[in-house]
Write a protein that holds these residues in place. Structure first.
Motif, short mmCIF file in Angstrom:
data_model
loop_
_atom_site.label_atom_id
_atom_site.label_comp_id
_atom_site.label_asym_id
_atom_site.label_seq_id
_atom_site.Cartn_x
_atom_site.Cartn_y
_atom_site.Cartn_z
N PRO A 22 0.76 -1.13 -0.16
CA PRO A 22 0.05 -0.03 -0.03
C PRO A 22 0.89 1.13 0.00
N PRO A 23 0.50 2.35 -0.67
CA PRO A 23 1.23 3.69 -0.71
C PRO A 23 1.63 4.25 0.89
N PRO A 24 2.50 4.59 1.07
CA PRO A 24 2.64 5.41 2.40
C PRO A 24 1.86 6.61 2.48
N PRO A 25 1.38 6.86 3.68
CA PRO A 25 0.60 8.15 3.70
C PRO A 25 1.42 9.36 3.39
N VAL A 71 4.45 7.01 -5.27
CA VAL A 71 5.84 6.18 -4.99
C VAL A 71 5.72 4.74 -5.64
N ARG A 72 4.68 4.04 -5.35
CA ARG A 72 4.75 2.72 -5.46
C ARG A 72 4.66 2.53 -7.17
N ALA A 73 4.09 3.35 -7.93
CA ALA A 73 3.95 3.12 -9.39
C ALA A 73 5.47 3.54 -9.94
N GLN A 80 8.24 3.05 -7.93
CA GLN A 80 8.99 1.58 -7.84
C GLN A 80 8.95 0.46 -8.82
N ARG A 81 7.53 0.24 -9.26
CA ARG A 81 7.14 -0.78 -10.31
C ARG A 81 7.97 -0.16 -11.45
N LEU A 82 7.96 1.07 -11.91
CA LEU A 82 8.62 1.42 -13.01
C LEU A 82 10.16 0.80 -13.27
N GLN A 83 10.84 1.12 -12.12
CA GLN A 83 12.22 0.93 -11.77
C GLN A 83 12.47 -0.50 -11.82
N GLY A 84 11.62 -1.40 -10.77
CA GLY A 84 11.92 -2.80 -11.07
C GLY A 84 11.77 -3.42 -12.36
N ASP A 85 10.64 -2.96 -13.15
CA ASP A 85 10.21 -3.41 -14.47
C ASP A 85 11.45 -3.14 -15.51
N ALA A 86 11.94 -2.09 -15.28
CA ALA A 86 13.13 -1.65 -16.11
C ALA A 86 14.31 -2.34 -16.01
N LEU A 87 14.58 -2.89 -14.72
CA LEU A 87 15.76 -3.53 -14.36
C LEU A 87 15.72 -4.99 -14.89
N LEU A 88 14.61 -5.60 -14.90
CA LEU A 88 14.47 -7.17 -15.26
C LEU A 88 15.19 -7.13 -16.54
#
Length: 311
Positions: free
Chosen positions: A283-286, A291-293, A295-303
């Motif tokens: 869940p997104p921090p208060p 930020v979660r989107a 993080q997903r962008l960075q993770g997907d780019a690293l794969l």
């Protein structure tokens, strides 16, 4: 470029006693403030001007915006106060902490974020600046700064958490390589020993390029002691995310990364990928909804980069 939080407060939202404390640090009343975009903090990020024409950058936050942000401001105050004058970073003019609100006042650095996809000249300037910065900050000037491995131990265990509870949309290649990715991230964690003060969050929105091309590195709450090449690798992760250049070619070309054990580099990339993808499903921090989107962008780019390195 990354998306800023949509809930950032502004200078006029600060309590009167916090504004007064900032004005005391500056020695002059603030007459104008312009909120800055970028980043993910829900606190203020204002360029201010005083009655006498002095300029500064002010960031302030309380637990009401996000319960973790005040601690990050406190950590940054300690780091910023200890940075040598030669560090390419804004100078801390003073700080205020009443146990609730924390405010930091910096010199105002004229500049803009690098363009993305990355421009070749700007990227070369950033990498050269980080190489100079690593020399200035070795040995680390903040002896109390945590070790990078300690700072990232939970984050780099992301693949273990993913393997224990794989998300339905997990990339097929990653799903088939979970044991290898876990092992690589553990190798990456072991590779983080070093005595350079590392920024640990270097990306386009934490960099400013001045009118003369000078590069400044801003936002230091995550600073830690690690290898001299770590911040350069983080910029190459940002290049992988936003495009414009081949990060593998840059790894081979730059002096800080050219001779690093390839398995260590792969391991650190795996560790960050696991962190990003595991974090993205939380869940997104208060106060920080975007930020979660990212993080997903960075993770997907690293794969794809990891697939290229791991075969």
């Amino acid at each position: 470029m990354t998306s800023a939080t949509k809930t950032r407060i502004h200078w006029t939202d600060l309590p009167g006693h916090v504004r007064a404390a900032v004005e005391e640090i500056l020695g002059d009343p603030v007459t104008a403030a312009v909120s800055q975009s970028g980043g993910f903090s829900p606190g203020t990020a204002d360029r201010v001007r005083t009655a006498g024409g002095r300029r500064a950058f002010v960031k302030a936050v309380s637990p009401a915006q996000n319960d973790r942000s005040p601690a990050l401001h406190r950590a940054e105050a300690l780091v910023a106060a200890a940075l040598p004058a030669a560090t390419p970073a804004p100078r801390l003019l003073g700080s205020y902490d009443d146990g609730d609100w924390v405010a930091l006042v910096f010199t105002d650095v004229e500049g803009r974020h690098p363009v993305t996809p990355w421009d070749a000249a700007e990227l070369a300037a950033v990498l050269a600046t980080l190489e100079t910065m690593a020399a200035v900050l070795t040995p680390a000037t903040v002896p109390t700064a945590p070790n990078a491995a300690d700072q990232l131990r939970y984050d780099f265990a992301g693949w273990h958490r993913i393997a224990a509870d794989p998300p339905a949309d997990l990339d097929g290649w990653a799903r088939s390589r979970l044991p290898q990715l876990r092992a690589a991230a553990e190798r990456g964690l072991a590779a983080l020993a070093g005595q350079t003060l590392c920024h640990l969050d270097v990306r386009a929105d934490n960099l400013l390029i001045g009118p003369d091309g000078t590069v400044s590195v801003v936002d230091w709450p995550w600073a830690c002691r690690g290898p001299a090449w770590l911040d350069s690798l983080l910029v190459l992760i940002n290049v992988q995310v936003h495009g414009g250049h081949d990060p593998e070619a840059l790894l081979r070309a730059r002096p800080l990364t050219a001779d690093v054990d390839p398995a260590d580099v792969t391991g650190v990339l795996a560790g960050f990928a696991g962190f990003f993808l595991d974090g993205a499903r939380q869940p997104p921090p208060p106060g920080i909804p975007t930020v979660r989107a990212f993080q997903r962008l960075q993770g997907d780019a690293l794969l794809p980069w990891l697939a290229r390195r791991l075969g």
